[in-house]
Design a protein around this motif. Structure first.
Motif, PDB file in Angstrom:
ATOM      1  N   GLY A  32       0.852  -1.196   0.000  1.00  0.00           N
ATOM      2  CA  GLY A  32       0.000   0.000   0.000  1.00  0.00           C
ATOM      3  C   GLY A  32       0.878   1.232   0.000  1.00  0.00           C
ATOM      4  O   GLY A  32       1.494   1.563  -1.003  1.00  0.00           O
ATOM      5  N   GLY A  33       0.996   1.890   1.157  1.00  0.00           N
ATOM      6  CA  GLY A  33       1.809   3.111   1.246  1.00  0.00           C
ATOM      7  C   GLY A  33       3.287   2.827   1.105  1.00  0.00           C
ATOM      8  O   GLY A  33       4.074   3.671   0.689  1.00  0.00           O
ATOM      9  N   ILE A  34       3.655   1.601   1.423  1.00  0.00           N
ATOM     10  CA  ILE A  34       5.065   1.227   1.340  1.00  0.00           C
ATOM     11  C   ILE A  34       5.177  -0.035   0.469  1.00  0.00           C
ATOM     12  O   ILE A  34       4.259  -0.861   0.462  1.00  0.00           O
ATOM     13  N   GLU A  51       8.772   4.405  -0.236  1.00  0.00           N
ATOM     14  CA  GLU A  51       7.695   5.049   0.531  1.00  0.00           C
ATOM     15  C   GLU A  51       6.981   5.975  -0.437  1.00  0.00           C
ATOM     16  O   GLU A  51       7.492   7.033  -0.802  1.00  0.00           O
ATOM     17  N   LYS A  52       5.809   5.532  -0.847  1.00  0.00           N
ATOM     18  CA  LYS A  52       5.185   6.164  -2.010  1.00  0.00           C
ATOM     19  C   LYS A  52       4.912   7.656  -1.824  1.00  0.00           C
ATOM     20  O   LYS A  52       5.138   8.452  -2.729  1.00  0.00           O
ATOM     21  N   ASP A  53       4.435   8.038  -0.629  1.00  0.00           N
ATOM     22  CA  ASP A  53       4.065   9.447  -0.438  1.00  0.00           C
ATOM     23  C   ASP A  53       5.277  10.354  -0.345  1.00  0.00           C
ATOM     24  O   ASP A  53       5.193  11.547  -0.613  1.00  0.00           O
ATOM     25  N   GLU A  54       6.392   9.779   0.064  1.00  0.00           N
ATOM     26  CA  GLU A  54       7.560  10.628   0.296  1.00  0.00           C
ATOM     27  C   GLU A  54       8.538  10.651  -0.867  1.00  0.00           C
ATOM     28  O   GLU A  54       9.504  11.392  -0.844  1.00  0.00           O
TER      29      GLU A  54
END
Ligand code: AMO
Length: 437
Positions: A32-34, A51-54
């Motif tokens: 998911g997010g990672i 880390e997708k968002d970062e």
């Protein structure tokens, strides 16, 4: 491919390093997010963390869209991560796809999906990406290195002899004919005659590791049509001396694997059970061997003097012996023309075999070095000595007594690693069904 000259192997990446690793996409785990890309190279595997968002979208997309088995390079900071498979992970600053793989793979190198041997051999490059297959060939390399060292310690010189020849040596039916500038020639079945001719020079002790070609119609788990023969020949050696060298080469192979291939044995699930043969290999005469086989009661018909040992007989005896052993003093009539008979009994040869409980590994013996007797031997086996003049002539010019043997490298590897099929011990086997790859 910037930075690849400074490539770090996965196993060498240490926390605190800024490193470039390169290899194959073993697996992508998207949580998911990672998400993690597990990158594999010849030394092992390393986790790459996204880390997708970062992270930059392009970077994440390049890494996570790479199909399994694509070749990628990743540059970034190596950090300690106890939850990662190897205790470290890389946070990527850049990811480059060097060679994309098809999404449809003919076999699964992660080994999660089994493939049959034929599919594996058809796609050997992918097959070799599996740890346990890689381990077999690393061990094979170590065995050949150890054999070379043992021969050098025994004062033998490494030689290579022709594989395209005019005559066979191991029986006329097992030759592959080829056309050599309009003339019939053959692929060599054994370096037998060449190694003898060379041992008769000042080199005295020689060894060769090279291919032999057998046009046998056998299609069994222990026969190949192209095998690797490890050959020895020594001047001023008798069959006992030759057996001593043989025993030391075989033991050296086991010792080297035990000392230098702990990781590979572990990968193959053999770490606890791998044993180096220590005591001297027993030496049974052929007569003792057939008596023992007969006493097991495993054969429908009792063996008599002069019989070849049938496979079931070898198995029954192997079970009883439970270790490597030699069979000596074979009947002269079932050994080839180049094997010398005992001086005090012509019916008895100096030929020997080294057996593993599962199969024959080695044939050898003292050779007939006397010109007249050699010519007689050819005639007795229905061979025309004139065709072998290049060989027999040299026996007129001072041929010392000599002895030697040959071990099939693949059989040595197969028995050492307890492999079911000899094809596992050769990269690209040649058998009745297989001429490519
Ligand atoms: P021989 O024919 O017994 O003897 O071969 C010696 C050893 O080579 C291996 N070998 C094979 N391995 C796999 N597939 C095959 N088709 C195959 N054929 C042979 C076996 C075998 O024990 N010139 C003699 C040796 C000598 O006297 O020095 C010879 O070739 O492990």
């Amino acid at each position: 491919m910037e930075g690849l000259e400074d490539r770090t192997y996965t196993a060498d990446a240490e926390p605190g390093d800024h490193a470039t690793v390169a290899g194959w996409v073993h697996e992508i785990r998207d949580l998911g997010g990672i998400a993690f890309l597990i990158l594999r190279d010849t030394e092992g595997k390393i986790q790459v963390k996204f880390e997708k968002d970062e992270m930059d979208d392009d970077l994440v997309e390049t890494g996570l869209n790479a199909a399994r088995e694509s070749v990628v390079s990743v540059t970034g900071a190596v950090e300690e991560e106890p939850r990662a498979p190897t205790g470290v992970e890389i946070t990527p600053e850049s990811v480059e796809v060097i060679a994309e793989a098809d999404t449809e793979l003919p076999l699964d190198p992660s080994g999660k999906v089994d493939a049959d041997l034929s599919t594996r051999l058809d796609n050997r490059t992918l097959d070799l990406r599996k740890d346990e297959v890689q381990a077999i060939f690393e061990i094979r390399s170590e065995i050949l290195r150890a054999a070379r060292e043992a021969f050098r310690d025994a004062n033998a010189t490494e030689v290579t002899t022709p594989k395209i020849v005019a005559t066979g040596t191991e029986g006329g039916t097992e030759l592959f004919p080829i056309t050599y500038f309009g003339e019939e020639a053959f692929m060599n079945q054994s370096p037998q005659l060449f190694k003898q001719l060379t041992a008769g020079s000042n080199l005295e002790r020689v060894f060769e590791i090279g291919p032999i070609f057998r046009a046998e119609e056998h299609n069994t788990p222990r026969h190949l049509n192209e095998a690797t023969s490890i050959d020895f020949e020594g001047a001023f050696c008798d069959h006992e001396d030759a057996m001593d060298v043989c025993e030391s080469v075989v033991k050296s192979a086991y010792e080297a694997v035990s000392e230098n291939c702990a990781d590979q044995l572990e990968t193959l699930g053999l770490a606890g059970e791998f044993e180096v043969p220590d005591d001297a290999f027993p030496r049974l005469t052929y007569e003792e061997a057939i008596e023992k086989i007969n006493a097991t009661g495993e054969l429908d018909e009792q063996l008599v003097w002069g019989d070849d040992l049938p496979t079931e007989g070898e198995h029954a005896l192997g079970q009883e012996m439970g270790r490597h052993y030699f069979i000596t003093d074979w009947p002269s009539e079932i050994k080839p023309f180049y094997i010398k008979d005992h001086d005090d009994d012509e019916a008895l040869s100096t030929g020997f075999d080294l057996m593993h409980p599962r199969m024959e590994l080695v044939s050898g013996g003292q050779r007939e070095h006397r010109y007249e007797q050699l010519i007689e031997g050819f005639e007795q086996q229905g061979l025309d000595p004139d065709e072998f003049a290049y060989y027999t002539d040299m026996f007129k010019y001072g041929m010392p007594p000599h002895a030697g043997w040959a071990i099939g490298a693949e059989r040595l590897i197969m028995t050492l690693l307890d492999l079911d099929n000899i094809r596992e011990a050769v990269l690209y086997p040649r058998d009745r069904q297989r001429l490519s790859p």
